[in-house]
Design a protein around this motif. Structure first.
Motif, mmCIF file in Angstrom:
data_model
loop_
_atom_site.group_PDB
_atom_site.id
_atom_site.type_symbol
_atom_site.label_atom_id
_atom_site.label_comp_id
_atom_site.label_asym_id
_atom_site.label_seq_id
_atom_site.Cartn_x
_atom_site.Cartn_y
_atom_site.Cartn_z
ATOM 1 N N ASN A 109 14.025 1.940 19.906
ATOM 2 C CA ASN A 109 15.168 2.820 19.803
ATOM 3 C C ASN A 109 16.170 2.600 20.941
ATOM 4 N N LEU A 137 18.074 -0.485 20.136
ATOM 5 C CA LEU A 137 19.067 -0.291 19.071
ATOM 6 C C LEU A 137 20.278 0.489 19.587
ATOM 7 N N ASN A 138 19.991 1.478 20.419
ATOM 8 C CA ASN A 138 21.096 2.244 21.010
ATOM 9 C C ASN A 138 22.015 1.329 21.802
ATOM 10 N N THR A 172 23.897 -1.628 19.023
ATOM 11 C CA THR A 172 24.792 -1.296 17.911
ATOM 12 C C THR A 172 26.202 -1.059 18.446
ATOM 13 N N ASN A 230 29.491 1.130 18.085
ATOM 14 C CA ASN A 230 29.660 2.495 17.576
ATOM 15 C C ASN A 230 31.081 3.041 17.633
ATOM 16 N N SER A 278 21.203 4.717 15.167
ATOM 17 C CA SER A 278 21.140 4.951 16.607
ATOM 18 C C SER A 278 20.999 6.442 16.924
ATOM 19 N N HIS A 299 21.137 7.695 19.801
ATOM 20 C CA HIS A 299 22.072 8.010 20.877
ATOM 21 C C HIS A 299 23.374 8.584 20.311
ATOM 22 N N ARG A 342 18.552 10.468 11.393
ATOM 23 C CA ARG A 342 18.405 9.035 11.616
ATOM 24 C C ARG A 342 17.979 8.387 10.318
#
Ligand SMILES: C[S@@+](CC[C@H](N)C(=O)[O-])C[C@H]1O[C@@H](n2cnc3c(N)ncnc32)[C@H](O)[C@@H]1O
Length: 266
Positions: free
Chosen positions: A62, A65-66, A69, A71, A142, A144, A192
């Motif tokens: 995780n 991925l945060n 990605t 965003n 994500s 986050h 999510r």
């Protein structure tokens, strides 16, 4: 500084692509820049070591991925979609939808601006005591961005395309930031969801936003996702994609309505 070898780079790119659809094959610098501090914090000595760690640790996966990605988003982005919602979809629903309910999905919602813009628009359109039940689900891979979306705190820059009357009505200024009102926040459910996995829904949607998400996917992944969107839309339902994106004719039987707006037939 930990060096990312060619093999490590390819392994990481393959893993992210296979599991999350995201193509990072041209993003070596981005991976290096964003991951060095993470590796340093974990006290690992190589990307391979970190890579074995994430495969057995969902929390650390995780974190990655945060970091990896993209965003960026803002309120009223690609405004022609919101104009279409206001001028075409909502008047038609008002006329024909006896149940007065609408199910909308913001797929790849990032920090929530897309979902919240649609909610503000519907509040303006239907008015307060309208009896309309509009449900907005907003999902992202994500966690986050989802935390930030739930908090609903934004910089002025993010609001610059909103009508000033909406800013006055739906936000409160606190220092340099703008706090979104509970009246809007409570209309959106954030969850999510990895778009690569089977959809967990039991009911179809009237409208799906999936904008500026598939740009990171390869054509085959995109086609599979578009076919899944087609399945989960009601007959007559709409799909909005990003302005720079297109749908291949054979991906699904969508009718092309205008650039980046597609409709499922009745
Ligand atoms: C650039 S933002 C788009 C935000 C908004 N839809 C817009 O158009 O402004 C792209 C989002 O897609 C999300 N995303 C990428 N791959 C995903 C996947 N496999 N499943 C779910 N979300 C994903 C990212 O985390 C990111 O928040």
């Amino acid at each position: 500084m930990i060096h990312l070898t060619d093999t490590e780079f390819h392994n990481l790119v393959d893993y992210i692509h296979q599991n999350f659809g995201i193509d990072l094959s041209k993003k070596r610098l981005l991976i290096e820049a964003r991951m060095y501090s993470v590796l340093a914090k974990k006290n690992v000595s190589s990307f391979s070591e970190y890579f074995s760690l994430i495969q057995n640790d969902p929390v650390e996966l995780n974190v990655m991925l945060n970091k990896l990605t993209t965003n960026h988003t803002y309120f009223m982005r690609e405004a022609s979609h919101f104009q279409f919602l206001k001028d075409v979809i909502l008047p038609k629903e008002q006329e024909c939808n006896r149940q007065k309910n609408l199910r909308i999905w913001s797929a790849g919602c990032s920090t929530g601006e897309e979902a919240y813009t649609a909610i503000m628009l519907m509040k303006e359109f239907f008015g307060a005591a309208s009896g309309w039940d509009y449900r907005m689900l907003a999902t992202d891979i994500s966690t986050h961005v989802l935390e930030s979306a739930r908090a609903g705190v934004y910089p002025a820059e993010s609001l610059k395309d909103l009508p000033p009357a909406w800013v006055a009505r739906y936000f409160r200024k606190s220092g340099k930031m703008y706090l979104l009102s509970d009246e809007v926040k409570r209309e959106v459910i954030f969850r999510r969801l990895n778009l690569m996995e089977p959809f967990p829904f039991h009911h179809p949607f009237d409208l799906i936003f999936c904008r500026n998400v598939m740009i990171y996917f390869d054509q085959e992944t995109k086609n599979r996702l578009i076919a899944k969107f087609y399945e989960i839309l009601k007959p007559g339902g709409y799909l909005f994609i990003g302005h720079s994106e297109t749908i291949q004719r054979d991906a699904a039987a969508f009718h092309y309505i205008q650039p980046s707006v597609y409709q499922k037939g009745y």
